[in-house]
Design an enzyme around this catalytic site. Structure first.
Site, mmCIF file in Angstrom:
data_model
loop_
_atom_site.group_PDB
_atom_site.id
_atom_site.type_symbol
_atom_site.label_atom_id
_atom_site.label_comp_id
_atom_site.label_asym_id
_atom_site.label_seq_id
_atom_site.Cartn_x
_atom_site.Cartn_y
_atom_site.Cartn_z
ATOM 1 N N LYS A 1 -1.835 -25.985 38.817
ATOM 2 C CA LYS A 1 -2.262 -27.418 38.284
ATOM 3 C C LYS A 1 -2.629 -27.257 36.874
ATOM 4 C CE LYS A 1 -6.118 -30.346 39.361
ATOM 5 N NZ LYS A 1 -6.999 -30.160 40.329
ATOM 6 N N LYS B 1 -5.394 -22.691 37.865
ATOM 7 C CA LYS B 1 -5.694 -24.026 37.579
ATOM 8 C C LYS B 1 -6.339 -23.877 36.036
ATOM 9 C CE LYS B 1 -8.989 -27.500 38.857
ATOM 10 N NZ LYS B 1 -9.704 -28.137 39.911
HETATM 11 C C1 PBG Z 1 -11.818 -30.520 41.496
HETATM 12 C C2 PBG Z 1 -10.699 -31.405 41.203
HETATM 13 C C3 PBG Z 1 -10.220 -31.782 39.932
HETATM 14 C C4 PBG Z 1 -8.953 -32.206 40.138
HETATM 15 C C5 PBG Z 1 -8.327 -31.866 41.457
HETATM 16 N N1 PBG Z 1 -9.563 -31.056 42.160
HETATM 17 C C6 PBG Z 1 -10.876 -32.207 38.888
HETATM 18 C C7 PBG Z 1 -11.337 -30.941 37.798
HETATM 19 O O1 PBG Z 1 -11.052 -29.875 37.820
HETATM 20 O O2 PBG Z 1 -11.817 -31.364 36.936
HETATM 21 C C8 PBG Z 1 -7.785 -32.893 39.464
HETATM 22 C C9 PBG Z 1 -7.025 -33.873 39.916
HETATM 23 C C10 PBG Z 1 -6.157 -34.779 38.938
HETATM 24 O O3 PBG Z 1 -6.519 -34.747 37.864
HETATM 25 O O4 PBG Z 1 -5.500 -35.404 39.608
HETATM 26 N N2 PBG Z 1 -12.210 -29.499 41.018
#
Ligand code: PBG
Length: 336
Positions: free
Chosen positions: A260, A203
């Site tokens: 992601k 991520k």
């Molecule tokens: C939580 C999380 C996030 C997203 C999914 N789970 C936000 C982040 O990391 O700031 C983002 C999902 C999206 O932008 O659709 N950690």
């Protein structure tokens, strides 16, 4: 005159297989179906009406009442799974509401499972929606960083709470070192050996999460804590590190891995799939969704054509499934 030139006439070996729709259907290499789509749902605590998220046209913050309807809509559309995100009104420094039986996370899962028992409920396992500073775990004593090791214990407790509520899959998204192992051991100690982990393994610290942070109310920049997530989310420049992250999560017990964001990281999706041959997912995040909606609203692209093309690209890159806010829109088209 061009037709006076003596140009060799090639075989029409590509074009003859594109001649009509049926022929194109026959030779199609990649298929997108409703089985590939997971719909993320936001649920706002203590809200009286569902409300459209301003930066995500067509996506709503559901209420605890409307959540069941939305889950049923997903089930009827044939989607195998949903993911739930809480918009908490009970935030504190550690995000304790997410670990509490009867807290928002627990209730969302319970409501979703009751509405449609066969729909898989994936619990995003993270604290940013439940901490007052918006970080993905408790801060260190000096407030300068997220405390990795303290977060691990809490992650395990949150995962057990989600499993208690009936979650079918837990999905740690906080990028803490050791997070998957901590959750696996917590689940196993609590009789949940059968609950799989979908790890947000690679991520990235991305600019494409903007609308999500609006939607879930977990923007940073309050009075304390770091102003970004770069000490735990990955640097977008790093491909080899992403592979090591995925490998580590698999060693710690991840059953499924995720990359992601999605579209800007399709190279990583392909490489992860080829190298590890694990069930591999991609998260088509909020900013990617918003780009299509706004470009279409401006008349620059045809929304549905671009959406289906984008979703197909995940499959072509090797993803087994896609978390996407377009899941219901796409299902409508696929079910025609
Ligand atoms: C939580 C999380 C996030 C997203 C999914 N789970 C936000 C982040 O990391 O700031 C983002 C999902 C999206 O932008 O659709 N950690």
């Amino acid at each position: 005159m061009v037709n006076d030139l003596d140009i060799a006439k090639p075989e029409k070996r590509f074009r003859r297989l594109r001649a009509n729709n049926t022929m194109r259907r026959l030779v199609m290499e990649t298929h997108l179906t409703v089985n590939d789509l997971i719909y993320p749902i936001f649920v706002e605590e203590n809200a009286s009406d569902r409300e459209e998220i301003s930066s995500m046209p067509g996506v709503f913050r559901e209420t605890e009442k409307s959540l069941g309807d939305r889950v049923n809509e997903c089930a009827q559309a044939g989607l195998p799974a949903i993911m739930v995100f809480g918009v908490s009104k009970n935030k504190d420094p550690i995000g304790s509401d997410a670990m509490r039986k009867g807290g928002l996370l627990y209730r969302m899962i319970d409501i979703a499972k009751q509405a449609s028992p066969e729909t898989l409920v994936i619990a995003d396992t993270c604290f940013c929606e439940y901490t007052e500073h918006g970080h993905c775990g408790p801060l260190t004593d000096d407030g300068m960083d997220v405390d990795n090791d303290r977060t691990l214990n809490y992650l395990a407790m949150q995962a057990v709470n989600a499993a208690d509520a009936g979650a079918d899959i837990v999905a740690p998204s906080g990028m803490m070192d050791g997070g998957v192992e901590a959750i696996r051991s917590g689940l196993n100690q609590s009789g949940y050996e059968h609950v799989p982990i979908m790890a947000y393994a690679a991520k990235f610290a991305s600019g494409f999460y903007g609308p999500f942070r609006d939607a879930a109310g977990c923007s940073l920049g309050g009075c304390h804590g770091p102003k970004d997530r770069k000490t735990y989310q990955m640097d977008p420049a790093n491909r080899l590190e992403a592979l090591r992250e995925v490998e580590q999560d698999i060693m710690e017990g991840a059953d499924m891995v995720m990359v992601k964001p999605g579209l800007p990281y399709l190279d990583i999706v392909r490489e992860v799939k080829d190298r590890f041959e694990m069930p591999t997912f991609a998260y088509n995040v909020s900013g990617e969704y918003a780009m299509l909606k706004y470009a279409a609203a401006a008349g620059a692209i045809d929304h549905d054509t671009a959406m289906m093309e984008a979703l197909l690209s995940f499959k072509r890159a090797g993803a087994d499934g896609i978390l996407t806010y377009s899941a219901l829109d796409a299902a409508t088209i696929l079910n025609r």
